[in-house]
Design a protein around this motif. Structure first.
Motif, short mmCIF file in Angstrom:
data_model
loop_
_atom_site.label_atom_id
_atom_site.label_comp_id
_atom_site.label_asym_id
_atom_site.label_seq_id
_atom_site.Cartn_x
_atom_site.Cartn_y
_atom_site.Cartn_z
N ALA A 16 0.81 -1.22 0.00
CA ALA A 16 0.00 0.00 0.00
C ALA A 16 0.85 1.28 0.00
CB ALA A 16 -0.94 -0.01 1.20
N ASN A 17 1.79 1.35 -0.95
CA ASN A 17 2.64 2.54 -1.10
C ASN A 17 2.50 3.07 -2.52
OD1 ASN A 17 4.22 -0.16 -1.38
ND2 ASN A 17 5.22 1.26 -2.81
N LEU A 18 3.00 4.29 -2.74
CA LEU A 18 3.03 4.81 -4.11
C LEU A 18 4.06 4.01 -4.90
CD1 LEU A 18 2.88 8.62 -3.34
CD2 LEU A 18 1.10 7.26 -4.47
N TYR A 19 3.81 3.85 -6.18
CA TYR A 19 4.69 3.07 -7.05
C TYR A 19 6.13 3.59 -6.96
CZ TYR A 19 6.74 1.05 -11.22
OH TYR A 19 7.57 0.37 -12.08
N GLY A 20 7.07 2.66 -6.77
CA GLY A 20 8.48 3.05 -6.70
C GLY A 20 8.96 3.38 -5.30
N GLY A 21 8.03 3.50 -4.36
CA GLY A 21 8.42 3.85 -2.99
C GLY A 21 8.62 2.62 -2.12
N THR A 51 4.98 -0.47 6.59
CA THR A 51 4.96 -1.48 7.65
C THR A 51 4.09 -1.05 8.84
OG1 THR A 51 7.03 -0.58 8.49
CG2 THR A 51 7.21 -2.46 7.01
N CYS A 52 3.44 0.11 8.71
CA CYS A 52 2.46 0.54 9.72
C CYS A 52 1.43 1.44 9.03
CB CYS A 52 3.14 1.26 10.88
SG CYS A 52 3.90 2.82 10.41
N ALA A 53 0.32 1.70 9.74
CA ALA A 53 -0.78 2.46 9.14
C ALA A 53 -0.34 3.88 8.76
CB ALA A 53 -1.96 2.49 10.10
N GLN A 54 0.55 4.47 9.57
CA GLN A 54 0.98 5.85 9.28
C GLN A 54 1.68 5.93 7.92
OE1 GLN A 54 0.24 8.70 11.11
NE2 GLN A 54 1.07 9.70 9.29
N HIS A 55 2.47 4.90 7.58
CA HIS A 55 3.13 4.89 6.26
C HIS A 55 2.09 4.93 5.14
CE1 HIS A 55 6.86 2.57 8.01
NE2 HIS A 55 6.82 3.82 8.42
N VAL A 56 1.00 4.18 5.33
CA VAL A 56 -0.05 4.14 4.30
C VAL A 56 -0.67 5.53 4.19
CG1 VAL A 56 -2.21 3.06 3.56
CG2 VAL A 56 -0.55 1.72 4.88
N LEU A 57 -0.94 6.12 5.34
CA LEU A 57 -1.55 7.45 5.36
C LEU A 57 -0.62 8.47 4.69
CD1 LEU A 57 -4.25 8.41 6.61
CD2 LEU A 57 -2.94 9.23 8.56
N PHE A 77 12.28 -0.77 5.93
CA PHE A 77 11.48 0.26 5.25
C PHE A 77 11.19 1.46 6.14
CE2 PHE A 77 9.96 -3.50 2.59
CZ PHE A 77 10.80 -3.20 1.54
N SER A 78 10.94 1.21 7.44
CA SER A 78 10.63 2.36 8.31
C SER A 78 11.88 3.21 8.50
CB SER A 78 10.01 1.92 9.64
OG SER A 78 10.88 1.04 10.28
N THR A 79 13.06 2.57 8.56
CA THR A 79 14.29 3.36 8.71
C THR A 79 14.51 4.20 7.46
OG1 THR A 79 15.18 1.52 9.99
CG2 THR A 79 16.74 3.21 9.34
N LEU A 80 14.34 3.59 6.29
CA LEU A 80 14.51 4.35 5.05
C LEU A 80 13.52 5.52 5.00
CD1 LEU A 80 15.01 1.46 2.46
CD2 LEU A 80 16.70 3.17 3.12
#
Ligand code: TXA
Ligand code: MG
Length: 352
Positions: free
Chosen positions: A151-156, A160-166, A305-308
């Motif tokens: 659930a990320n933008l293409y290429g990103g 790994t958590c809801a905030q990233h999706v938001l 992914f969260s660190t990046l």
């Protein structure tokens, strides 16, 4: 919410005992052709009814994903595979017995009921049964396979958590089911069973060694060749100037990283460094972030992914990343890091 977009509703749900009311509500949105982001054990998925072509087309437009990259169908019961795929080899049944529910996606010849848009026009379909109570209940109540890319933008980077999706998709998705952090943090292994020997198309949560125990021979379609401090374009959300250097695991690795960091700093660049905890204190004057313990690569995968993503708030010009041994889960981490390296950069030319 972004201007002109719909409101994204967030349902906080208990990850081990999901509240059924909320799950049923989200399942209804799927049934009605909407988009629901939900946790799996690997990363969050952007879900739609996998048998509804119009609903699936929304996934591609929201993610800005090219139409020829196929989606994975997520199922809640092992036997559903017989409705979605044909010519299922005996080995597939062994794999399902051992690894499902879990981070293994199987590519098989598709059955007629699957819309072309799901498979990007291919004759094969990717299927997996996720190991997460929220995902399994959502699929069960939606009464349909759920098509879901990360659930990320293409290429990103995968969320790994809801905030990233938001952060990526606020206003573009109807519901985000927030079940906390995902437990693996890295995507599933994609195994193609339509060819012999079977081929790993994407390394992931199930390592090659464990597949070989069941299958004997498996071919790995992956770039394993060593790279010498290659620099490449990085996702703009992490590093506005878009540069990343991945330093291979060698005896001199940390020294090489220190030298690079110091060269960039001297030329006026703001340097980000991603390292394991053991090396945290070896980089003065840079933005240093710890990915995990080198002795515990599972935590490194979990935090990757969260660190990046967290570097995106640091306004760095270049990211220097510590590489890992290309074996087992280290190979998966390297595969994801290497995806960012597609273009050579001349470090010296790059000075201010
Ligand atoms: O862990 C995961 O796999 C996550 C969670 C949400 O399940 N999903 C995920 O989906 O990573 P996505 O769309 O980001 O990646 C799916 C990968 C893509 O590389 C796609 O090309 C490949 O699976 N794939 C899907 N269908 C395929 C097919 N029929 N043949 C070959 N590759 C396929
Ligand atoms: Mg993805």
């Amino acid at each position: 919410m972004k201007k002109g977009l719909k409101k994204t509703i967030i349902f906080k749900v208990n990850s081990s005992h999901p509240q059924l009311e909320k799950i049923k509500n989200a399942a209804n949105v799927i049934k009605q052709g909407g988009l629901v982001a939900f946790p799996t054990e690997t990363v969050y998925g952007l879900g739609a009814d996998g048998l509804n072509a119009k609903a699936c087309s929304k996934i591609f437009s929201v993610k800005k994903r090219p139409a020829n990259i196929p989606l994975i169908l997520h199922i809640a019961s092992k036997k559903t595979i017989f409705d979605l795929a044909k010519k299922i080899p005996r080995e597939a049944e062994d794999l399902i017995d051992i690894f499902w529910p879990g981070p293994l996606t199987l590519v098989l010849p598709k059955s007629r009921i699957i819309p072309q848009i799901v498979t990007g026009g291919l004759d094969s379909v990717a299927i997996r049964m996720p190991n997460n109570p929220i995902a399994l209940k959502l699929i069960k109540y939606a009464k349909t396979p759920i098509a879901a890319p990360s659930a990320n933008l293409y290429g990103g980077h995968s969320p790994t958590c809801a905030q990233h999706v938001l952060d990526d998709l606020d206003g573009c998705v109807d519901i985000i089911v927030d079940g906390g952090k995902t437990s693996l943090g890295i995507e599933s292994t994609v195994l193609d069973l339509t060819v012999k020997p079977f081929r790993v198309l994407r390394v992931g949560g199930i390592i090659e060694k464990d597949l070989r125990k069941i299958l004997g021979k498996v071919k790995l379609v992956d770039n394993r060749k060593k790279i010498k401090s290659p620099a490449g374009n990085f996702h703009p959300s992490v590093c506005p100037s878009g540069k990343m250097i991945l330093v291979e695991k060698t005896k001199g690795q940390i020294g090489e990283m220190q030298e690079l960091a110091s060269r960039f700093r001297k030329s006026g660049k703001r340097v980000g460094v991603m390292v394991t905890k053991e090396n945290k204190n070896k980089f003065n004057g840079s933005v240093v972030k710890v990915i995990g313990l080198e002795k515990d690569l599972k935590t490194c995968a979990l935090n990757l992914f969260s660190t990046l993503r967290s570097f995106s708030k640091e306004n760095i010009d270049v990211l220097i990343a510590q590489g890992f041994k290309r074996k087992d889960i280290g190979l998966t981490i390297m595969n994801r890091l290497q995806k960012n390296i597609d273009k050579d950069i001349d470090i010296d030319k790059d000075k201010k």
